[in-house]
Design a protein around this motif. Structure first.
Motif, PDB file in Angstrom:
ATOM      1  N   CYS B  72       0.840  -1.198   0.000  1.00 32.94           N
ATOM      2  CA  CYS B  72       0.000   0.000   0.000  1.00 32.94           C
ATOM      3  C   CYS B  72       0.872   1.243   0.000  1.00 32.94           C
ATOM      4  O   CYS B  72       1.860   1.340   0.704  1.00 32.94           O
ATOM      5  CB  CYS B  72      -0.900   0.005   1.216  1.00 32.94           C
ATOM      6  SG  CYS B  72      -1.793   1.560   1.379  1.00 32.94           S
ATOM      7  N   MET B  73       0.470   2.211  -0.821  1.00 35.53           N
ATOM      8  CA  MET B  73       1.248   3.447  -0.976  1.00 35.53           C
ATOM      9  C   MET B  73       0.805   4.502   0.021  1.00 35.53           C
ATOM     10  O   MET B  73       1.294   5.621   0.010  1.00 35.53           O
ATOM     11  CB  MET B  73       1.055   3.999  -2.391  1.00 35.53           C
ATOM     12  CG  MET B  73       1.222   2.971  -3.491  1.00 35.53           C
ATOM     13  SD  MET B  73       2.934   2.781  -3.954  1.00 35.53           S
ATOM     14  CE  MET B  73       2.858   1.262  -4.890  1.00 35.53           C
ATOM     15  N   CYS B  75      -1.764   6.422   0.032  1.00 35.65           N
ATOM     16  CA  CYS B  75      -2.000   7.591  -0.815  1.00 35.65           C
ATOM     17  C   CYS B  75      -2.572   8.771  -0.042  1.00 35.65           C
ATOM     18  O   CYS B  75      -3.382   8.616   0.874  1.00 35.65           O
ATOM     19  CB  CYS B  75      -2.992   7.220  -1.915  1.00 35.65           C
ATOM     20  SG  CYS B  75      -2.455   5.819  -2.886  1.00 35.65           S
ATOM     21  N   CYS B  80      -9.601   4.515  -2.005  1.00 38.58           N
ATOM     22  CA  CYS B  80      -9.997   3.274  -1.354  1.00 38.58           C
ATOM     23  C   CYS B  80     -10.731   3.573  -0.055  1.00 38.58           C
ATOM     24  O   CYS B  80     -11.593   2.821   0.379  1.00 38.58           O
ATOM     25  CB  CYS B  80      -8.768   2.422  -1.065  1.00 38.58           C
ATOM     26  SG  CYS B  80      -7.577   3.267  -0.008  1.00 38.58           S
ATOM     27  N   VAL B  98      -3.150   4.288   6.108  1.00 38.69           N
ATOM     28  CA  VAL B  98      -4.466   3.819   5.684  1.00 38.69           C
ATOM     29  C   VAL B  98      -4.682   2.420   6.264  1.00 38.69           C
ATOM     30  O   VAL B  98      -3.847   1.536   6.092  1.00 38.69           O
ATOM     31  CB  VAL B  98      -4.564   3.796   4.149  1.00 38.69           C
ATOM     32  CG1 VAL B  98      -5.872   3.185   3.696  1.00 38.69           C
ATOM     33  CG2 VAL B  98      -4.397   5.206   3.591  1.00 38.69           C
ATOM     34  N   CYS B 115      -8.445   0.884  -5.672  1.00 38.66           N
ATOM     35  CA  CYS B 115      -6.996   0.993  -5.500  1.00 38.66           C
ATOM     36  C   CYS B 115      -6.278   0.668  -6.802  1.00 38.66           C
ATOM     37  O   CYS B 115      -6.419  -0.424  -7.338  1.00 38.66           O
ATOM     38  CB  CYS B 115      -6.528   0.042  -4.411  1.00 38.66           C
ATOM     39  SG  CYS B 115      -4.731  -0.050  -4.355  1.00 38.66           S
ATOM     40  N   TYR B 117      -3.161   0.240  -7.221  1.00 34.42           N
ATOM     41  CA  TYR B 117      -1.861  -0.402  -7.024  1.00 34.42           C
ATOM     42  C   TYR B 117      -1.961  -1.859  -6.565  1.00 34.42           C
ATOM     43  O   TYR B 117      -0.969  -2.460  -6.187  1.00 34.42           O
ATOM     44  CB  TYR B 117      -1.031   0.419  -6.025  1.00 34.42           C
ATOM     45  CG  TYR B 117      -0.893   1.857  -6.489  1.00 34.42           C
ATOM     46  CD1 TYR B 117      -0.123   2.157  -7.604  1.00 34.42           C
ATOM     47  CD2 TYR B 117      -1.572   2.886  -5.856  1.00 34.42           C
ATOM     48  CE1 TYR B 117      -0.016   3.464  -8.072  1.00 34.42           C
ATOM     49  CE2 TYR B 117      -1.467   4.196  -6.306  1.00 34.42           C
ATOM     50  CZ  TYR B 117      -0.693   4.477  -7.411  1.00 34.42           C
ATOM     51  OH  TYR B 117      -0.592   5.755  -7.875  1.00 34.42           O
ATOM     52  N   ARG B 120      -4.743  -4.161  -2.032  1.00 40.27           N
ATOM     53  CA  ARG B 120      -5.703  -4.734  -1.103  1.00 40.27           C
ATOM     54  C   ARG B 120      -6.100  -6.127  -1.553  1.00 40.27           C
ATOM     55  O   ARG B 120      -6.356  -6.357  -2.731  1.00 40.27           O
ATOM     56  CB  ARG B 120      -6.958  -3.858  -1.037  1.00 40.27           C
ATOM     57  CG  ARG B 120      -6.684  -2.524  -0.391  1.00 40.27           C
ATOM     58  CD  ARG B 120      -7.885  -1.616  -0.486  1.00 40.27           C
ATOM     59  NE  ARG B 120      -7.698  -0.456   0.382  1.00 40.27           N
ATOM     60  CZ  ARG B 120      -8.368  -0.249   1.509  1.00 40.27           C
ATOM     61  NH1 ARG B 120      -9.299  -1.113   1.887  1.00 40.27           N
ATOM     62  NH2 ARG B 120      -8.118   0.808   2.239  1.00 40.27           N
ATOM     63  N   TYR B 192      -3.787   9.892  -7.216  1.00 35.09           N
ATOM     64  CA  TYR B 192      -3.934   9.392  -5.842  1.00 35.09           C
ATOM     65  C   TYR B 192      -2.865   9.962  -4.920  1.00 35.09           C
ATOM     66  O   TYR B 192      -2.958   9.842  -3.726  1.00 35.09           O
ATOM     67  CB  TYR B 192      -3.846   7.859  -5.823  1.00 35.09           C
ATOM     68  CG  TYR B 192      -5.131   7.175  -6.227  1.00 35.09           C
ATOM     69  CD1 TYR B 192      -5.686   7.394  -7.481  1.00 35.09           C
ATOM     70  CD2 TYR B 192      -5.781   6.306  -5.361  1.00 35.09           C
ATOM     71  CE1 TYR B 192      -6.857   6.761  -7.861  1.00 35.09           C
ATOM     72  CE2 TYR B 192      -6.955   5.663  -5.733  1.00 35.09           C
ATOM     73  CZ  TYR B 192      -7.484   5.899  -6.982  1.00 35.09           C
ATOM     74  OH  TYR B 192      -8.642   5.275  -7.344  1.00 35.09           O
TER      75      TYR B 192
HETATM   76  S1  SF4 Z   1      -5.433   3.449  -3.002  1.00 31.22           S
HETATM   77 FE1  SF4 Z   1      -4.361   1.548  -2.715  1.00 31.22          FE
HETATM   78  S2  SF4 Z   1      -2.300   2.155  -2.434  1.00 31.22           S
HETATM   79 FE2  SF4 Z   1      -3.513   3.995  -2.146  1.00 31.22          FE
HETATM   80  S3  SF4 Z   1      -3.917   4.047   0.031  1.00 31.22           S
HETATM   81 FE3  SF4 Z   1      -5.563   2.937  -0.879  1.00 31.22          FE
HETATM   82  S4  SF4 Z   1      -4.975   0.827  -0.733  1.00 31.22           S
HETATM   83 FE4  SF4 Z   1      -3.181   2.008  -0.437  1.00 31.22          FE
END
Ligand code: SF4
Ligand SMILES: Nc1nc2c(c(=O)[nH]1)N[C@H]1C(S)=C(S)[C@@H](COP(=O)(O)OP(=O)(O)OC[C@H]3O[C@@H](n4cnc5c(=O)[nH]c(N)nc54)[C@H](O)[C@@H]3O)O[C@H]1N2
Ligand SMILES: Nc1nc2c(c(=O)[nH]1)N[C@H]1C(S)=C(S)[C@@H](COP(=O)(O)OP(=O)(O)OC[C@H]3O[C@@H](n4cnc5c(=O)[nH]c(N)nc54)[C@H](O)[C@@H]3O)O[C@H]1N2
Ligand code: SF4
Ligand code: SF4
Ligand code: SF4
Ligand code: SF4
Ligand SMILES: [Mo]
Lengths: 979, 228, 307
Positions: B72-73, B75, B80, B98, B115, B117, B120, B192
């Motif tokens: 997870c980045m 963001c 998400c 997050v 998401c 990326y 999740r 994001y």
């Molecule tokens: S969008 Fe994906 S990468 Fe960004 S906070 Fe949410 S779960 Fe993490």
């Protein structure tokens, strides 16, 4: 590094995450692979919560690899063996029908069988061990038993690297030395995917990249380490010697060598007798009337203008030149021979390029880059040290070019010479054991070669006079009978492979079944999966394991195996002794073996149980000590025949190899205050436990480099029994020892000589006293056009051989391997991505799934090693991906050379010098499978689960305690609006 | 505070150490267990919070292999979180982490759709959404030694390719690395604003070549008097 | 995207239900003569009620942890799914009052207010549903105003066909207005859909290069980090062969639009029922395509060159 934590205010509202009062941390040593990292294990209620790297540990400094981090899933593997197993009477070997028996009964059966063998013909016990780390104990056990038919995995693993180094510089690649990660500025890595120095290499590469040092990777495949290399040299497999020697050519042509290093530390100025076709040709000149290889080699002193003992200090040897001995024999310095040999056009970059596929400009450039770094970017460390002759030196000079090489070199039948070629390059640049160069790890370096000779005699109820394995220096040292026939079951130290210092594990089953050189009674395997991924020719090996005589008895009458898991080998055993897991046992990683030393510290370590076994298992260490007591081995019994050691722990503490030297070098002496040598310390285990499971003794700054010629170091090494004397270790670029075998092949040796033509030919061709290149043997014997591709393997960083398909986490990363192929080559051959193809070698064919990629040499295909499994083994379902889609390359590899109808047909597919299994000589052809032909082939029937085994679960939710959730309050949910 | 990771693509060798470290820490951590379906059967499929992908950039024979670990980045603009109907997903205002409250998630998958990326994954046994917690239960746990209050993946990475820190603090190691090495966000066009940042491979070091003297190559070797 | 059957059923059924009730309320309150009969109204209302409720129930089937479904109401502030849930539930009292009033033959403000609120909430709920998809920047094929337009157009269209069917079935001859409305909405739906297909056909958006940050050269996936399955592959890796998609699109256009259009022209009650069934069946295919053709950006990390 600063901790980020101190800067982070502890957020309010976070709960206590988990109850740590209930947790304990214990230190031990990882054994998910042979890298042996230090681990800190958090345990609660005899369940493992977390395994982390021990930051204080010399090997891994706190980091862990993917395997080390998955220890939990090894500990809870459904494949763990749970009780001794005896093949059910009346059932066939390989059927996997066992009954569980008690340890008492198992040990009695074993004792009865072994004591009979020992009392009659001890060589009828062949005891071989796989990728283990307790060769000091098992080797000693075998020699106490009185059988020379013992070896560990070195023969099928990397003896080429060990021998190449130990016969050249007294230390080696593999587990014996490391690049000086802290100082090197130019690093060349040859044929390494992962190696045993798994975490140290990664830590080291990071250091290089951070410093802006250049990292060159020589490898047909660009993955893993090669991915982060600054330069990728996509060599054609098996031709590294050409590349290395062509770089040698460039250096010599431009006179770019460290002549001081050569004169002071190597034998390159020594005079070699040049009398082709006569006895003694190619041996060192040792003065008038001195018998072959006796007395001291001579050099020509430029000042005194006379021949002098080469090993004297303060002489001024001529590095080049031809001389005439008083008796009229022509003499040349070894260096002059090298000039002749390597300045030959064969090694000119333009010609080398054609053979190895590396562009001539690149060969030349890399050689000159290395020369620049070695000679223009020299580093010095201003520390006073004393050289071997007692002279003070004011600094260490470092030529910061370093190299590491492994199985891409060793697993070829020209690997010994290739390895020597790489060492030659290092030595010419003066980069051996100097700052920034390649550093030895204590107890290395050793004198060349280490002074142990292989055992040659076996007698009932008598220990061997020397260890089963050693380092031959001339034909007299071979383990052959008066007719020149092999004494050992693996034919080690025979004319097939005279310098096979680690034995030939890959030949044992095949030879024993043929009764060539003789039949055995019992094969005892520890930690070796010979019925699957560690054998060449797997399908036929399974047949051999079940082959019967006319009278219905098995050709190998009895097989005992020690394994911790339900491996493929278990099914082919008559008696199975279940081992503990690495988290459950006491163990030593001993200085007598391959310790965990770092270049600048002598280190060893232990394993201490962190969880209690829940099964009826016993560690093999314990079995060895118990059996040694029962069989009454002299070293394990007192005068009256009573046992000396009550347990493995007791043995480790109290056994002394020589006064003051035991398995563990740390915390010796009555009070535990002595290191390396000292009387037994009854509290030694406790001391290790208190010191996080390891012992580390840093070398003094003046003992850290040039150890082959460093008196301060050699004195310590002698005290520690690492070396036999404080004499200088003279680096042997020119190997007279190897030449003595060549002379035997030429019929010019005053001693044992082969009688068969093919042996003579092999000795003449391959026993070059100087590093050389020849085409790998399989390639010499097959039609290169018919089998256009080289086929090699790589180790995945997250799997250790066969060990990890039982690991629920690791197998999710990979449960199927593909045959990787260069996209351009595949497009040319009409092979599509993800299609199924037939891969055929001289030995057979397999069906596999292809994946195309860019970063592979166009003439090479490759796959990940040992992913395939037999259904049912390892706790896996019959339809697991490993059993249905994954494949072993081993089926294509023969343990014998490709048949051509000559005497070599019967000869092992190994390096002709060292007997190293030539896994990567394999050549194949590839054809698309017919439509509808999918799935891996061959496939073998599923194996039976162990008796009383629980079925493997179909859902896993491992946790060591009830998880403590972080809860978001409803008020927060309702009120906060995110952007 | 804006906590997150810097991942160095110049040094990651793709060993998967961070992936399994993450799995073992978190399966008994606040987000756990991380279940595995058919762990010993065909097509094992479990929940992971960190995956390593490998790419080849450019064509044979000039290709470069790049290993890209992804978790997870965290963001800045975490869709998400906004899409989550139950409030199980949230971004902590104090540090930007997050998280998913396991007690509240209904397993609708919507956050995973939001998401970009792939960070999740739904737990096959629990039916709740799992994702990287930035090891919130390590970094704030005062019962751990101070220098271990780091994410498990950072602690274990053998090439030290993962660095944890506060991106809001211009002097933190992560901020410095991002500046010095021109750190990049993945798929910035989606907006994001991922906090985790990737350091691109460094340029190759340039090593000079020894300039051989013409004399040496023309003239033969001459012995020098060197004392042994 | 993996087309979960429960979600297809949910969106098609409830969409039709919302469309049906909305059109019915409009017709009823605007005084359309054929829609003053309480039998017709109740039949259509109940049908709508059943379809909406059935759809909503079906939607919970795809929840992996339905015991927390009740929490879906809590993030109205940011989550379209939460809003959808809230409006969907909010609709019920008004719809029940409205239908109850019709049942009790009430007239006047209560009916009108409840009716109007029902219609508005139905459309708002349908809009929220569509926004769940339209708001996802991760899926180019959804992240467009065409998504709500499509959902509402198709919801109204299927509602109109249903209404026409119910009206003839219960009330006799088909009202011309309803027939024309249905025909118009079918045409509108078809046009929206065709525009949508053209629009998603245009390459745009993220590529494997922007995903990985290597924009100067070709990028290919070598290894996704696992050899068997993963949640991401199951969820996003769904791939259908291009020629199959083309065939399904044509089939869908025929079943959802052409067949109902032709049957609507006949205005025969049995044929109208068939038309309604055909519309629903066609829209199930349409919804399946809506998922199957949607390509999540995570696929770029798993090797797709573009989405
Ligand atoms: S969008 Fe994906 S990468 Fe960004 S906070 Fe949410 S779960 Fe993490
Ligand atoms: N994770 C993990 N670690 C391990 C093991 C394991 O199974 N898993 N096994 C351990 C054991 S027993 C050993 S022996 C070591 C071996 O460690 P490595 O030496 O790293 O062994 P391989 O994976 O065989 O890698 C051989 C490399 O050489 C390349 N290669 C093949 N042929 C040639 C050639 O002719 N020239 C050159 N230059 N390169 C070539 C291959 O592409 C490959 O990258 O690893 C040890 N460490
Ligand atoms: N095609 C091909 N084949 C190869 C290679 C290759 O590169 N290509 N590499 C070769 C090399 S270098 C090597 S070293 C060999 C490795 O060969 P081996 O060492 O024979 O193979 P492993 O798979 O490591 O398995 C050894 C056995 O040890 C068991 N074991 C694991 N842990 C324990 C324990 O704690 N106690 C006991 N008693 N047993 C345990 C395992 O269950 C397994 O059955 O493979 C060789 N085979
Ligand atoms: S390299 Fe990995 S598996 Fe090997 S000892 Fe170290 S942590 Fe364990
Ligand atoms: S799966 Fe759980 S966390 Fe994700 S959106 Fe649904 S309820 Fe929220
Ligand atoms: S920060 Fe923690 S949870 Fe996130 S990827 Fe790393 S180990 Fe996993
Ligand atoms: S642990 Fe480090 S080197 Fe290994 S995959 Fe993760 S980031 Fe890369
Ligand atoms: Mo090995």
């Amino acid at each position: 590094m600063t901790s980020q934590a101190s800067k982070i205010p502890v957020a309010s509202g976070l709960p206590e995450f988990e109850d740590r009062a209930n947790q304990e941390t214990k230190y031990t040593t990882c054994y998910m692979c042979a890298c042996r990292c230090g681990i800190k294990v958090t345990v609660e209620d005899n369940k493992v919560r977390f395994i982390q790297g021990n930051p204080n540990h010399p090997i891994n400094k706190g980091v862990l690899c993917a395997k080390g981090n998955s220890g939990i899933m090894k500990q809870y593997s459904p494949a763990k063996l749970s009780a001794p197993l005896l093949r059910k009477p009346g059932t066939e070997r390989g059927a996997g029908e066992f009954e569980e028996i008690s340890w008492e009964r198992a040990l009695d059966i074993m004792e009865k069988r072994l004591s009979h063998i020992r009392a009659t013909d001890p060589r009828k016990l062949a005891y071989f061990t796989g990728r283990d780390q307790m060769q000091a104990l098992t080797g000693m056990w075998a020699s106490q038993f009185g059988t020379y038919n013992w070896a560990a995995h070195g023969g099928f693993c990397s003896v080429n690297m060990a021998a190449g180094g130990l016969y050249t510089m007294g230390h080696a690649f593999w587990e014996f030395g490391d690049p000086d990660w802290d100082n090197t500025k130019y690093f060349m890595m040859w044929g390494v995917a992962e190696d045993h120095s798994s975490n140290p290499i990664k830590l080291g590469l990071k250091k290089l990249k951070e410093r802006g040092a250049k990292f060159v990777a020589v490898n047909p495949v660009r993955t893993g380490y090669q991915a982060i290399a600054d330069e990728w040299v996509a060599i054609r497999p098996g031709t590294d010697a050409v590349l290395a020697l062509s770089m040698v050519h460039v250096l010599l042509k431009n006179q770019l060598v460290d002549d001081e290093f050569l004169i002071r530390y190597t034998n390159s100025a020594q005079l070699v007798v040049h009398t082709p076709g006569e006895m003694g040709d190619g041996l060192f000149y040792r003065g008038e009337g001195v018998k072959n290889m006796q007395g001291e080699p001579q050099v020509w002193d430029l000042v005194k203008e006379e021949f002098v003992d080469a090993n004297l200090p303060d002489i001024n040897p001529a590095l080049f030149g031809e001389f005439t001995a008083p008796d009229g024999r022509k003499l040349r310095t070894a260096m002059s021979i090298m000039l002749d040999k390597y300045l030959d056009e064969q090694y000119a970059p333009e010609n080398a390029a054609k053979e190895c596929g590396v562009a001539a400009e690149d060969i030349e450039r890399m050689a000159l880059e290395m020369a620049h770094v070695a000679f223009k970017e020299t580093i010095t460390i201003d520390v006073e040290w004393t050289d071997w002759a007692g002279r003070k030196q004011d600094k260490f000079i470092g030529r910061p070019v370093s190299m590491h090489a492994m199985r891409g070199i060793s697993a070829h039948s020209n690997g010994f010479q290739t390895c020597r070629a790489i060492h030659l390059l290092q030595v010419l640049l003066g980069t051996v054991d100097c700052p920034g160069g390649h550093l030895a790890k204590p107890p290395f370096p050793k004198h060349i070669p280490p002074g142990i000779k292989p055992a040659k005699e076996c007698a009932p109820n008598t220990p061997l006079k020397s260890p089963p394995l050693g380092f031959p220096t001339c034909p007299e040292d071979l383990a052959i009978d008066e007719n020149g026939n092999p004494l050992r079951i693996d034919k080690a130290y025979s004319w097939d492979a005279p310098v096979s210092c680690h034995g030939l594990m890959h030949m044992v089953i095949s030879n024993a079944v043929k009764g060539d050189p003789y039949k055995i009674d019992t094969l005892m395997l520890f930690m070796a999966n010979m019925a699957w991924n560690s054998s060449m020719n797997t399908a036929q090996t399974m047949d051999m394991l079940t082959a019967k005589e006319d009278n219905g008895e098995y050709k190998i009458p009895y097989i005992i195996c020690s394994d911790a898991f339900n491996s493929e080998m278990v099914a082919y055993s008559d008696l199975v002794l279940p081992d503990t897991t690495y988290l459950e046992r006491f163990d030593t990683i001993s200085m007598l073996d391959r310790p965990i030393s770092e270049p600048h510290a002598a280190c060893d370590s232990v394993r201490i149980p962190v969880v209690k076994p829940d099964r009826d298992v016993m560690s093999w260490q314990e079995v060895m000590v118990e059996m040694a007591g029962r069989l009454g081995f002299p070293a394990f019994t007192k005068e009256g025949g009573e046992r000396k050691y009550s347990s493995y722990k007791d043995f480790i503490v109290n056994f002394e190899k020589e006064p003051g030297i035991g398995f563990l070098a740390g915390y010796r002496g009555k009070d535990g205050d002595k290191s390396l040598r000292g009387e037994p310390n009854p509290r030694q285990w406790e001391a290790y436990e208190e010191n996080e499971g390891f012992f580390e003794m840093h070398l003094e700054p003046n003992q850290r480099y040039m150890r082959h010629a460093n008196l301060d170091y050699l004195t310590l090494a002698k005290e520690a029994a690492w070396v036999g004397s404080t004499k200088q270790i003279v680096i042997e670029l020119y190997s007279e020892k190897i030449q003595s075998f060549r002379l035997a092949g030429q019929g010019l040796y005053d001693g044992p000589m082969p009688t068969e033509e093919h042996h003579k030919e092999r000795l003449v061709k391959y026993f070059d006293p100087l590093p050389t290149y020849y085409v790998p043997l399989e390639e010499q014997r097959i039609d290169r056009e018919e089998y256009p591709y080289h086929a090699v393997n790589q180790r995945p960083m997250f799997m250790y051989h066969s060990w990890d398909s039982q690991n629920a986490w690791l197998r999710q990363i990979m449960s199927q391997n593909y045959l990787f192929m260069n996209r351009v080559a595949a497009e040319r051959d009409g092979i599509e991505d993800l299609s199924w193809v037939w891969v055929e070698s001289h030995n057979g064919k397999i069906r596999v799934q292809v994946k195309l990629m860019e970063g592979t040499n166009e003439q090479t295909v490759w796959t990940w090693n040992a992913i395939a499994k037999r259904g049912g083994a390892w706790g896996l379902s019959d339809d697991s991906n490993e059993a249905t889609d994954a494949f072993l390359m081993n089926h294509l590899i023969s343990e014998l050379l490709p048949a051509k109808g000559d005497q070599n047909d019967r000869v092992t597919n190994s390096d002709p010098v060292t007997g190293q299994a030539a896994w990567y000589d394999l050549r194949v052809k590839i054809t698309p499978a017919a439509p509808g032909e999918t799935g891996a082939w061959p496939s073998f029937g599923a194996l039976k689960p162990q008796p009383n085994a629980d079925a493997s679960p179909d859902m896993l939710s491992y946790t060591s305690h009830k998880n403590v959730n972080l809860v978001r309050p409803m008020s927060d949910i309702l009120t906060r609006g995110e952007k | 505070m804006k906590l997150g990771l810097v991942v160095d693509l110049d040094t990651c060798v793709g060993c998967h150490g961070c992936a399994t470290a993450c799995k073992q820490w978190n399966t008994s951590g606040t987000i756990g267990p991380l279940s595995d379906k058919d762990p010993y059967g065909r097509d094992p499929n479990g929940a992971w919070l960190n995956r390593i992908r490998t790419y080849e950039v450019d064509d044979s024979p000039n290709s470069k292999t790049v290993n890209m670990p992804m978790s997870c980045m965290h963001c800045d603009d975490a869709a998400c979180v906004t899409v989550c109907p139950t409030g199980a997903s949230y971004k902590r205002s104090e540090d930007g982490i997050v998280l998913v409250d396991q007690d509240k998630c209904m397993g609708c998958n919507l956050c995973s759709w939001a998401c970009p990326y792939g960070a999740r994954e739904l737990d096959p046994n629990e039916g709740t959404m799992k994702k990287c917690t930035l090891c919130v239960d390590r970094i704030y746990d005062e019962s751990l030694p101070e220098d271990e209050r780091k994410p498990a993946c950072v602690l274990t990475c053998p090439t030290k390719s993962r660095v944890f820190g506060d991106f809001d603090d211009p002097n933190s190691e992560v901020s410095q690395l991002v500046r010095d090495r021109a750190g990049k966000q993945l798929m910035p066009e989606l907006g994001y604003n991922p906090v985790n940042t990737y350091l691109p491979p460094r340029n190759k070091p340039v090593v000079e070549q020894y300039q051989p003297s013409l004399k040496a190559t023309v003239k033969g070797w001459v012995n020098k008097v060197i004392s042994r | 995207m993996h087309p979960a059957f429960s979600v297809l059923v949910f969106t098609v059924m409830s969409g039709a239900g919302y469309g049906l009730i909305t059109l019915m309320v409009i017709g009823h309150l605007s005084g359309l003569s054929q829609l003053q009969d309480s039998a017709v109204l109740l039949s259509a209302g109940i049908l709508s009620f059943v379809m909406i409720s059935g759809g909503l129930l079906s939607s919970t089937l795809h929840l992996a942890n339905p015991k927390n479904a009740w929490r879906a109401f809590s993030r109205f502030k940011t989550s379209w799914l939460s809003r959808e849930a809230v409006f969907a539930i909010l609709l019920y009292p008004f719809m029940l009052i409205y239908l109850g009033a019709i049942w009790m033959d009430m007239t006047g403000a209560v009916v009108s207010v409840a009716g109007i609120l029902t219609a508005v909430l139905a459309m708002v709920t349908l809009f929220c549903t569509s926004m769940i998809y339209a708001s996802l920047k991760t899926i180019r094929q959804w992240n467009s105003s065409l998504t709500p337009v499509n959902y509402i157009a198709l919801g109204l269209m299927s509602g109109a066909v249903l209404l026409a069917a119910v009206q003839t079935l219960v009330g006799g001859d088909l009202a011309g207005v309803l027939q024309q409305l249905a025909l118009a909405l079918v045409v509108l739906g078809a046009v929206c859909k065709v525009i949508y297909f053209f629009w998603i056909g245009k390459p745009a958006g993220s590529t494997i290069n922007t995903a990985t940050g290597f924009t100067q050269a070709s990028v290919r996936l070598l290894d996704q980090g696992h050899t068997s399955n993963s949640f991401l592959n199951d969820e996003f890796g769904y791939t259908v062969a291009a020629n199959k998609l083309v065939r399904l699109r044509l089939l869908m256009l025929a079943v959802a639009f052409v067949v109902p259009f032709l049957l609507l022209l006949c205005a025969n009650s049995v044929l109208l029922v068939v038309a309604a069934a055909s519309t629903i069946a066609g829209l199930l295919v349409e919804r399946w395509l809506f998922f199957a053709e949607a390509r999540h950006v995570v696929r770029l990390f798993h090797g797709d060159q573009r989405v």
